[in-house]
Structure formats: structure tokens, C-alpha cells
Design an enzyme around this catalytic site. Structure first.
Site, PDB file in Angstrom:
ATOM      1  N   ASP A 122       1.128  -0.423  -7.055  1.00 54.77           N
ATOM      2  CA  ASP A 122       1.219  -0.447  -5.595  1.00 54.77           C
ATOM      3  C   ASP A 122      -0.177  -0.302  -4.978  1.00 54.77           C
ATOM      4  OD1 ASP A 122       1.616   0.244  -2.840  1.00 54.77           O
ATOM      5  OD2 ASP A 122       3.622   0.997  -3.303  1.00 54.77           O
ATOM      6  N   SER A 177       8.642   3.072   2.215  1.00 53.02           N
ATOM      7  CA  SER A 177       7.257   3.400   2.527  1.00 53.02           C
ATOM      8  C   SER A 177       7.196   4.693   3.355  1.00 53.02           C
ATOM      9  CB  SER A 177       6.578   2.215   3.229  1.00 53.02           C
ATOM     10  OG  SER A 177       5.177   2.362   3.208  1.00 53.02           O
ATOM     11  N   HIS A 229       3.516  -3.316  -3.225  1.00 53.34           N
ATOM     12  CA  HIS A 229       4.070  -2.409  -2.212  1.00 53.34           C
ATOM     13  C   HIS A 229       5.277  -3.072  -1.544  1.00 53.34           C
ATOM     14  CE1 HIS A 229       4.130   0.952   0.525  1.00 53.34           C
ATOM     15  NE2 HIS A 229       4.215   0.126   1.545  1.00 53.34           N
TER      16      HIS A 229
END
Length: 346
Positions: A272, A144, A300
């Protein structure tokens, strides 16, 4: 989308393909128990970051080394961190996680925090690892926010600027402005509120003590209702950006995709909920050193699959496959495949 971008290795369990289910499932499952040794790494500007080294450590100083950079407000406790570190450690790699400033067990010293484009601390750490383990093959992974940071770092440093054999980037918000917009819509606002509350809890005490040079009081902080608003009021002024738009433009790594020279694997789910669909269609074409694998599902940092009669993280299995290629050949799986094909052609 070019065929070489596609990847079909991840298959979600029947009934569990929804992106929000995939995103939230990891938080509901047991995480590996890992012993660790914590270290404070002093930085050149007088601040520090905390490192967690997985135990037992390999006895051989030349054992391959895996370093992980977490996401926004992540830590050693994040599900993906436990699974990825456990995987690398079981394979005989020396595994560690670097907490971004203030994300470890205590607040950082300086009147600043961390952000998506802040590559200096990771650069310093990799240099320190090179000094301690000069003969070890090293691979870094970022998840991320940590993935955006890592991709920006490898693009900035070129092919020989880091003592890294390769990089792995997972679910990275490579267009920060688009990600902030996506998180402010629909069900994704649940994630935005969670992240925003975590950020506010951390900055509020420092703001009340007058430690941060911000034109903001506690009431104004409480009124912020979006990550973009937070970045406008806190992230940008703390780190030398004029506003959130300036921060997003300068810190987003997606614009640098064509400049990456280090072998880099990017894993991304097209559903996502932290990013718009078709994210890579709006970004420059990746350089030849980049292997981009896009799955249809996964959410995600989700990628939960059904295997051996239970839910398990596909990311851990995918990492094991990649690290095995590095350990066996000194090259990524794609590099090894390209080398094999070139020899076959001759």
C-alpha cells in the site's frame, strides 16, 4: 509475521501487480449504477451528516444491514463505495453509506470538519440504526480513513457497546504519522497532492468567509505542501489537538489492536503506497477477535483482479464471501470456522 496473519486469496493480473497501477485502476473502470435515497441525519451538537440508502430497500425490517464509512474526501461517488454497496444490496442487505461532515452534497453547519479519529458521528448513527431496525443483524465496514475511525470506535466500545455483529476494515492508515510521512515521499506525493488539493478547495471558501476559528489566511493555506502541514494548521486546531503529532498519536487506531473485542476483519496490502511496508510489524499484536489478512499486492483500496474476462474488484468478492457467512451463521467466516473446529475437536 505470524502465519495466521497471511492471506493469499488476492492474485493481481499479470503485469498489473504494481501498487500504483492497483491504486489507480479503480478510477478508470465503470462503476455500478445505483439508485439511492438521501437522508439528512441530525446530530446532537446541531450539525448533520448525509446518508445514502441504496434502492430498492428490503421490505423486511429484519433484513441484515450493511453500513459503509468512506475514506478521506471520499463519498458515494468513490469507486469502492459503489462496488461494496452494490454487492451488499444484491445480496439482500439493507445498504447505506454515511458521509463524514461536509463530504455530502453541502457544507456542514459548524466551524469544524471530520478527522481519522472522530468516532462520535458513527456511534450516533449506529445507535439510530439500532432504534430503527432493532432485530436486524448489522455489519459495518470502513475504508482507509473510515477504517481507522471504525477500528478505533469498536476498540473504544468493547464487545457489547455497539449494536454491531462485526466490522470490516480496509486499507486503513492505522499509524497516521507513518502514513503522512510515506505520502510525502516519491510517487506517493501524487496522492498527497490530490488529497491536499481536495481539502484546500473545501476549506478555502469557509476560511475566506471567516467561518473557521483558525490563525490562517488564504495565502498561508495555499502555501501548505503536505498533509502533515495541513493537519498542523487546520485539522488539529479545529478539533482540539495541540498539533499534528498530538492528533496522529490520539487518533491512530493501531495502538488499540489488542483491545478489540468485536469480531473484526482487517484487509491490508503490504505494498500500500499510503503506508510503510511491514506496517503491522510496528503495531501491537491484534486481539483474538481480529482476523488480519495481508496480501502481498493490492495497493491502496485497489485489489483489482482478472475474472470472467475482465478486470473486477476483488474487494467486492471478498465482501460477498464475508457477508454470506454472517447471513448464514450470524458470525464472521473466521468465527464460524473456529466454532466448527472446536466442535470437531470434541
Amino acid at each position: 509475521m505470524p502465519e495466521r496473519w497471511q492471506q493469499t486469496g488476492f492474485v493481481p493480473p499479470r503485469g498489473l501487480a504494481n501498487p500504483h497501477v492497483q491504486t489507480l485502476l479503480p478510477r478508470c473502470l465503470p462503476r455500478p449504477h445505483l439508485a439511492r435515497n438521501s437522508e439528512v441525519l441530525e446530530l446532537p451538537d446541531g450539525d448533520f451528516v448525509e446518508l445514502d440508502w441504496i434502492l430498492p430497500a428490503p421490505a423486511d425490517s429484519g433484513a441484515p444491514l450493511f453500513v459503509l464509512f468512506h475514506g478521506l474526501e471520499g463519498s458515494f461517488q468513490s469507486p469502492y463505495a459503489r462496488w461494496l454497496l452494490a454487492t451488499a444490496s444484491r445480496m439482500g442487505w439493507r445498504a447505506l453509506l454515511m458521509h463524514f461532515r461536509g463530504c455530502g452534497s453541502r457544507p456542514n453547519r459548524l466551524p469544524r470538519a471530520y478527522h481519522s479519529g472522530d468516532t462520535a458521528d458513527a456511534y450516533w448513527l449506529i445507535g439510530e440504526l439500532s432504534r430503527r431496525y432493532p432485530k436486524a443483524l448489522k455489519v459495518a465496514a470502513g475504508v482507509s480513513l473510515g477504517g481507522n475511525m471504525l477500528l478505533k470506535l469498536v476498540a473504544e466500545q468493547g464487545g457489547g457497546g455497539l449494536d454491531l455483529a462485526g466490522a470490516i476494515v480496509v486499507s486503513a492508515p492505522l499509524d497516521l504519522a507513518a502514513s503522512a510521512e510515506r505520502l510525502h515521499r516519491g510517487f506517493s506525493r501524487l496522492y498527497e497532492r490530490h488529497l491536499l488539493n481536495a481539502l484546500k478547495r473545501k476549506v478555502a471558501p469557509r476560511l475566506a468567509r471567516g467561518e473557521l476559528p483558525l490563525a490562517l489566511d488564504s495565502r498561508a493555506l495555499a502555501r501548505i505542501d503536505s498533509l502533515r502541514g495541513y493537519d498542523d494548521a487546520v485539522t488539529a486546531p479545529l478539533h482540539g489537538f495541540s498539533d499534528a503529532a498530538d492528533y496522529y498519536r490520539r487518533a491512530s487506531a493501531g495502538r488499540l489492536l489488542g483491545e478489540v473485542e468485536l469480531p473484526t476483519l482487517i484487509l491490508h496490502a503490504d505494498d500500500d503506497p499510503f503506508m510503510p511496508a511491514g506496517l503491522f510489524e510496528r503495531l501491537p499484536d491484534p486481539a483474538d477477535a481480529v482476523r488480519l489478512e495481508i496480501t502481498r499486492h493490492g495497493g491502496h483500496v485497489g485489489f483489482m483482479e482478472w475474472r470472467e474476462r475482465r478486470l473486477q474488484p476483488w474487494l467486492a468478492r471478498r465482501l460477498a464471501h464475508e457477508l454470506a457467512c454472517w447471513a448464514d451463521t450470524g458470525a464472521s467466516c473466521q468465527s464460524a470456522m473456529d466454532h466448527h473446529l472446536s466442535r470437531s475437536d470434541n
